[in-house]
Structure formats: structure tokens, C-alpha cells
Design a protein around this motif. Sequence first.
Motif, mmCIF file in Angstrom:
data_model
loop_
_atom_site.group_PDB
_atom_site.id
_atom_site.type_symbol
_atom_site.label_atom_id
_atom_site.label_comp_id
_atom_site.label_asym_id
_atom_site.label_seq_id
_atom_site.Cartn_x
_atom_site.Cartn_y
_atom_site.Cartn_z
ATOM 1 N N HIS A 277 45.784 24.888 35.811
ATOM 2 C CA HIS A 277 46.437 26.168 35.518
ATOM 3 C C HIS A 277 45.803 27.283 36.355
ATOM 4 N N TRP A 278 46.520 28.416 36.443
ATOM 5 C CA TRP A 278 46.091 29.479 37.338
ATOM 6 C C TRP A 278 46.748 30.790 36.930
ATOM 7 N N LEU A 279 46.248 31.865 37.510
ATOM 8 C CA LEU A 279 46.886 33.176 37.412
ATOM 9 C C LEU A 279 46.722 33.873 38.747
ATOM 10 N N GLY A 280 47.824 34.408 39.271
ATOM 11 C CA GLY A 280 47.789 35.136 40.528
ATOM 12 C C GLY A 280 47.855 36.635 40.288
ATOM 13 N N LEU A 281 47.011 37.391 41.005
ATOM 14 C CA LEU A 281 46.934 38.842 40.834
ATOM 15 C C LEU A 281 47.287 39.560 42.126
ATOM 16 N N HIS A 282 48.207 40.503 42.017
ATOM 17 C CA HIS A 282 48.458 41.445 43.109
ATOM 18 C C HIS A 282 47.919 42.790 42.652
ATOM 19 N N LEU A 283 46.821 43.218 43.240
ATOM 20 C CA LEU A 283 46.149 44.449 42.830
ATOM 21 C C LEU A 283 46.569 45.602 43.731
ATOM 22 N N ILE A 284 46.909 46.729 43.115
ATOM 23 C CA ILE A 284 47.310 47.923 43.857
ATOM 24 C C ILE A 284 46.398 49.073 43.468
ATOM 25 N N GLY A 285 45.627 49.545 44.444
ATOM 26 C CA GLY A 285 44.738 50.662 44.181
ATOM 27 C C GLY A 285 45.470 51.991 44.227
ATOM 28 N N ARG A 286 44.988 52.947 43.511
ATOM 29 C CA ARG A 286 45.538 54.303 43.530
ATOM 30 C C ARG A 286 44.482 55.292 44.002
ATOM 31 N N LYS A 287 43.422 55.457 43.236
ATOM 32 C CA LYS A 287 42.331 56.300 43.714
ATOM 33 C C LYS A 287 41.500 55.538 44.740
ATOM 34 N N SER A 288 41.281 54.264 44.500
ATOM 35 C CA SER A 288 40.639 53.415 45.503
ATOM 36 C C SER A 288 41.681 52.979 46.521
ATOM 37 N N ASN A 289 41.256 52.287 47.578
ATOM 38 C CA ASN A 289 42.200 51.917 48.626
ATOM 39 C C ASN A 289 43.336 51.056 48.071
ATOM 40 N N ILE A 290 44.533 51.247 48.598
ATOM 41 C CA ILE A 290 45.734 50.656 48.038
ATOM 42 C C ILE A 290 45.694 49.126 48.047
ATOM 43 N N ASP A 291 44.981 48.528 49.012
ATOM 44 C CA ASP A 291 44.892 47.073 49.070
ATOM 45 C C ASP A 291 43.795 46.506 48.178
ATOM 46 N N ALA A 292 43.066 47.377 47.506
ATOM 47 C CA ALA A 292 42.019 46.976 46.554
ATOM 48 C C ALA A 292 40.948 46.108 47.205
ATOM 49 N N VAL A 293 40.694 46.317 48.487
ATOM 50 C CA VAL A 293 39.618 45.580 49.165
ATOM 51 C C VAL A 293 38.285 45.995 48.549
ATOM 52 N N GLY A 294 37.536 45.034 48.066
ATOM 53 C CA GLY A 294 36.284 45.305 47.386
ATOM 54 C C GLY A 294 36.369 45.193 45.873
ATOM 55 N N ALA A 295 37.558 44.973 45.329
ATOM 56 C CA ALA A 295 37.703 44.818 43.876
ATOM 57 C C ALA A 295 36.996 43.559 43.393
ATOM 58 N N LYS A 296 36.446 43.632 42.193
ATOM 59 C CA LYS A 296 35.763 42.488 41.588
ATOM 60 C C LYS A 296 36.492 42.100 40.301
ATOM 61 N N VAL A 297 36.894 40.846 40.222
ATOM 62 C CA VAL A 297 37.677 40.357 39.086
ATOM 63 C C VAL A 297 36.854 39.321 38.320
ATOM 64 N N THR A 298 36.638 39.556 37.043
ATOM 65 C CA THR A 298 35.937 38.619 36.177
ATOM 66 C C THR A 298 36.891 38.173 35.076
ATOM 67 N N TYR A 299 36.854 36.878 34.746
ATOM 68 C CA TYR A 299 37.751 36.376 33.704
ATOM 69 C C TYR A 299 37.078 35.255 32.918
ATOM 70 N N ARG A 300 37.535 35.108 31.675
ATOM 71 C CA ARG A 300 37.035 34.017 30.830
ATOM 72 C C ARG A 300 38.207 33.241 30.269
ATOM 73 N N SER A 301 38.077 31.932 30.333
ATOM 74 C CA SER A 301 39.080 31.038 29.764
ATOM 75 C C SER A 301 38.335 29.892 29.099
ATOM 76 N N GLY A 302 38.173 29.983 27.783
ATOM 77 C CA GLY A 302 37.390 28.980 27.071
ATOM 78 C C GLY A 302 35.949 28.996 27.547
ATOM 79 N N ASP A 303 35.463 27.837 28.003
ATOM 80 C CA ASP A 303 34.085 27.752 28.471
ATOM 81 C C ASP A 303 33.942 28.098 29.950
ATOM 82 N N LEU A 304 35.038 28.559 30.550
ATOM 83 C CA LEU A 304 35.017 28.908 31.966
ATOM 84 C C LEU A 304 34.975 30.418 32.131
ATOM 85 N N GLU A 305 33.933 30.918 32.806
ATOM 86 C CA GLU A 305 33.860 32.335 33.152
ATOM 87 C C GLU A 305 33.484 32.453 34.610
ATOM 88 N N ARG A 306 34.293 33.200 35.347
ATOM 89 C CA ARG A 306 34.090 33.314 36.779
ATOM 90 C C ARG A 306 34.330 34.741 37.250
#
Length: 574
Positions: free
Chosen positions: A481-510
Motif C-alpha cells: 500500500h502507498w500514499l502519493g502527495l502533491h505538495l504546494i507551497g504558499r509562503k514557502s516555495n511553491i514546489d515545496a523543495v525542502g519539505a519534510k514528511v513524517t508518517y505512521r502506519s501501525g508499527d511503521l514510522e518514516r
Amino acid sequence: MSRVQDGRWKSLPRRHFLQLLASSGFSFSNLSAHRARLLPPVAPAFEEMPPSATKINWTHTNGRSPEWYLPETVGAGCGFLDYDNDGWMDIYLVNSGPCDFYAPPQPLRNALYRNNRDGTFTDVTEKAGVSGNAYGMGVAVGDYDADGFPDLYVTQYPRSILYHNNGDGTFTDVTAKAGVAAPGWGSSAVWFDYDNDGRLDLFVCRFVDFDKSKNKFCGNTISGERWYCKPNVYGPEPSYLFHNNGDGTFTDVSKDSGIAASLGKAWGVVAADINDDGWMDLFVGNDTVANFLFLNRGKKGFEESGLLAGVGYNTFGRARSGMGVDAADYDQDGFLDLFVANVDQEMYALYHNNKDETFTDVSIPTGIGPTTQYMSGWGLKFFDYDNDGNLDLFLCNGHPDDEVEKRVEHVTYREPLLLFRNTPNGFKNVSLESGPIFSKPLAARGMALGDFDNDGSVDVLIATNNGAPVLLRNNAGRQNHWLGLHLIGRKSNIDAVGAKVTYRSGDLERTHTKVGGGSYLAAHDPRIVLGLGPHTKIDWLEIRWPQPSGIKERFTEVPIDRYITITEGQAKWK
């Protein structure tokens, strides 16, 4: 064995069972053939898509000449981008072209292929107006004017070109107006926000001091036999940094920022915050001179720290032939690690981040070094190809000299691809079990990542020197399974270069960080794919947006197995 009779299972005598098999044409000698008919074939992890299926009928031409001009052997680049904003990744391919040392006998051009959403592509280059106008190298994609449409920067010799996306399927050459021609031999480039003003700036790698009049003879002076020169016979050059003024123009700040103080022979670049201080740094792969690590000190400019950081030279203090590069936190310790590919006899380098602005080369204990001892690497990228949550490593290879086999043992011009899977026991070379393409030698150069069929399995596009591109469909990611993210910056750059994404799914955290650029002469799908393994739910998802915003947003009700768009500050997805 048994059979059904009157609704009950009863024993079938062995001799009757064998007679039954024989009457069906079965014999133990052809057991494998019967098994192949009974069981569906297992798709390889990566499957080569033929031109007859994709309708991509473009070929790179390097203009191979008796003068052995160095640019002939190092192209070509490639990229994924959604130029028409329809949610499907299109493809851009870079060709060589006219310059002082090459006059194509027939017109050559780059190619833009629109994704038809059915596995095929349509060539729209002429309509779009993005053919290129010189000897092309690579491509960088970024929405520099934040109008919602990605723009194209194509690196070339002797000058590069900026195509502004008009939003109607066409582009306009705005190089002169923008002031980003970057004279010289451009190689890789990257869009990123170096000064945290919310606008995408542009870094352009510059290779050696070269033109037709400076072409060198390399070879046997007695017999007259020639071969391609190593870059050590050419002088180094400074790379470029262009500041985005926010009005469609840029200012060359190479000197003021400290970038121009370091002379290099730059091939690959990745923009990443390697010390987690909120400022985007640059790692540059240099050929025959030390690699650069430009640490961003904010208003103080960039400090070149490759030597002190331990990424400039090998462990014996010698410069290698740095080409493709990338940055990613492969071991999930909270800091981004670095990778650079080199040529044969040098081994590739995996630099583990020590969290104090220094790195340790761990390529030998991970097995990557010995595997690549006789190889030459170009395009490369960390990504989770099987969606198990761990960042794997894909490497494209091929020697720069097409006649190297005549002089060097154990080295070939065309070389196989490599795939290292990130396991609990470290990186494992799974190349040969991942599809026939890994047994096919290639003169691979640029490599781009992009999910062209939107199935959540990130695909791979490879540009080959003097040949057709190779598009690989990823079948492995569909097992998880997966999730795809299209991030759009507003105050930060529109391409969100440098964004950090953390997520938890059960015993998986990345945690995954969106770096700028990476690989070699390539641009990548701007979306982030988060692998979940067998988990069927995301417990929570947190985004730390780049500066100047730096805000954190958390989401607890997000779907899986699809792409969603998250715009900074809106506290919702769609």
C-alpha cells in the motif's frame, strides 16, 4: 489423491491417477511446461516498455566525430514533468545540437512527450516550442514564477535556455529576459530556495573550460590512436547561482554568495538541508577534483566544506570522478546521507551523515563499493521502489569512453543497471532478480523518477548516450500500500523543495525529505510516494514546510492507494 463422488471425497487409486494424467498429455518430463501454463507469470520488478507500446520513437544522437570532442560521450539528460497539469507525468528528453564543434547533418531536437493516460505518449515538441538550440545536456523543472505551471531549464553547451510555461501547452524562450544563459558548458541544474524568501532560485553546474579551439589530443602519440580525454586535461570553472527577483528576472549572485570562489568540474547536484538548520545546502559531484559541499550559512553565504566534511576526496585523500549524486536519510536517523557515483577503479561512495557536518564513507561495508569497483555511474536515486517504507537505491552505469574495452581489463563501455534493496540487514543487491533489464548492458546517462501510470509504483526513465531512452515500469510497488502527495507551497516555495514528511502506519514510522534535483542531468516527478508495506491505514501524517514558513501541519484522516494534494496552510487535502 481423491475425487468427489456423491458429494463425498474418496480415494483415487494411484494407477488411475497416473492414467488420468497421461490421458491429459502430462508427463513428468514436461512438468515445468505444465506449471507455466497453470500458474500466471510473475511480472519482473522493473519491466522495459518497448517503443511499440509507448510510441516514444526518439533517439539521442551524440555526433560521434574523429576529433573525439569530450561532450560527445556524456549526454543525454531526461525528465518527468506534468507540463499541462492534468495529473499525469509527461516526459522530456534532451538531445545534442549545433555548436562550434558540431553541425548536425540533419536537424536534431529535444522531445516533449505528452502522457496519453493509457501507457502511450504523443510527441508535442513542435507545438510546445521546446526543441532546444545548442548541444543539449540536461533538464531541471521548477515553477519559478509560481503561476502553477512547471517551467523548463535546459542545460546546454555553449549556453543554456529557460522555457517559461505559458499554461496553454506552449513555452516561451525567456533566457535573455531572465538573465540565466549561464555561458559555458552547463551540465546538471537544480531549482531550490537558497535564501528562504519563498521563491525558487537556480543553481547551474558548469563543467570544464572547453570549446572547439581547446580540444585536446588524448591517446598514443606514437601510433596516433586517440581516445576520449579524462577531464583532468581541462581547466576547472565556477558554477552559477541565480537569485530569483520575483519579477521574471534573476540576478547572478555566484560571486556574492561564495559559490564562484570554488572552481570545479561539476556534473551532478542535489539541494538538501544536510545539517537540519533550515537552510538548503548543495552537494556537487566534481570530476577529477574534490566534490563540493556548499553549506548554506544564511546571510553569510555558502561555505565550501567538502574536505572538512569528508566528502571531497576518497579515504586516501584523492579526488575521484564524481558524477551522479543524491541525498536521502536511508537509515532513518534524522539526517540526510549523501551518495556519489564515480568511474571504474574508484568505487561509488555512500556517505553516512555523522550529524556534525561530517560524513563517513560506508560504501565498502554496505557492499556497494566492491560491486561498483569496475563500473562508472551516472544517474542514480534513492527511492522506495517496492513501497515497503524503506529507501532503496537505483544506479545507472556505463563507461564514458566507447572504446575503453581495447585498453582496460574488466571494464566495458555498456554496463548493467544496479538495484540495491534496503533491508533490515542493510543494502542487498537484488539486480539480477528484478527483471531482464538488469542483464542488458546500457550506455546509461541521465535517470529520472516518475510514476507515469499513476499506480503508486515509481517508474524509471533512463537516457542513453547515442541511443533510445529506456522507460521501465515498476511492478514491485503494487504489492504494498502507498500514499502519493502533491505538495504546494504558499509562503514557502511553491514546489515545496525542502519539505519534510513524517508518517505512521501501525508499527511503521518514516520520514522523507523532498530534496531538490539529484541524479544526473535529470528532473523528477515532484510528487512524494510514501510506502506503507502491508498496512491498510495511515495513523497520522505530518508535514514540516520549508522556510520561510517552517510550519507543521498534521493530518489524521487521509486515504491510501491514491494521490492527494496538500496546499500549505489550508489544513486539508484534496
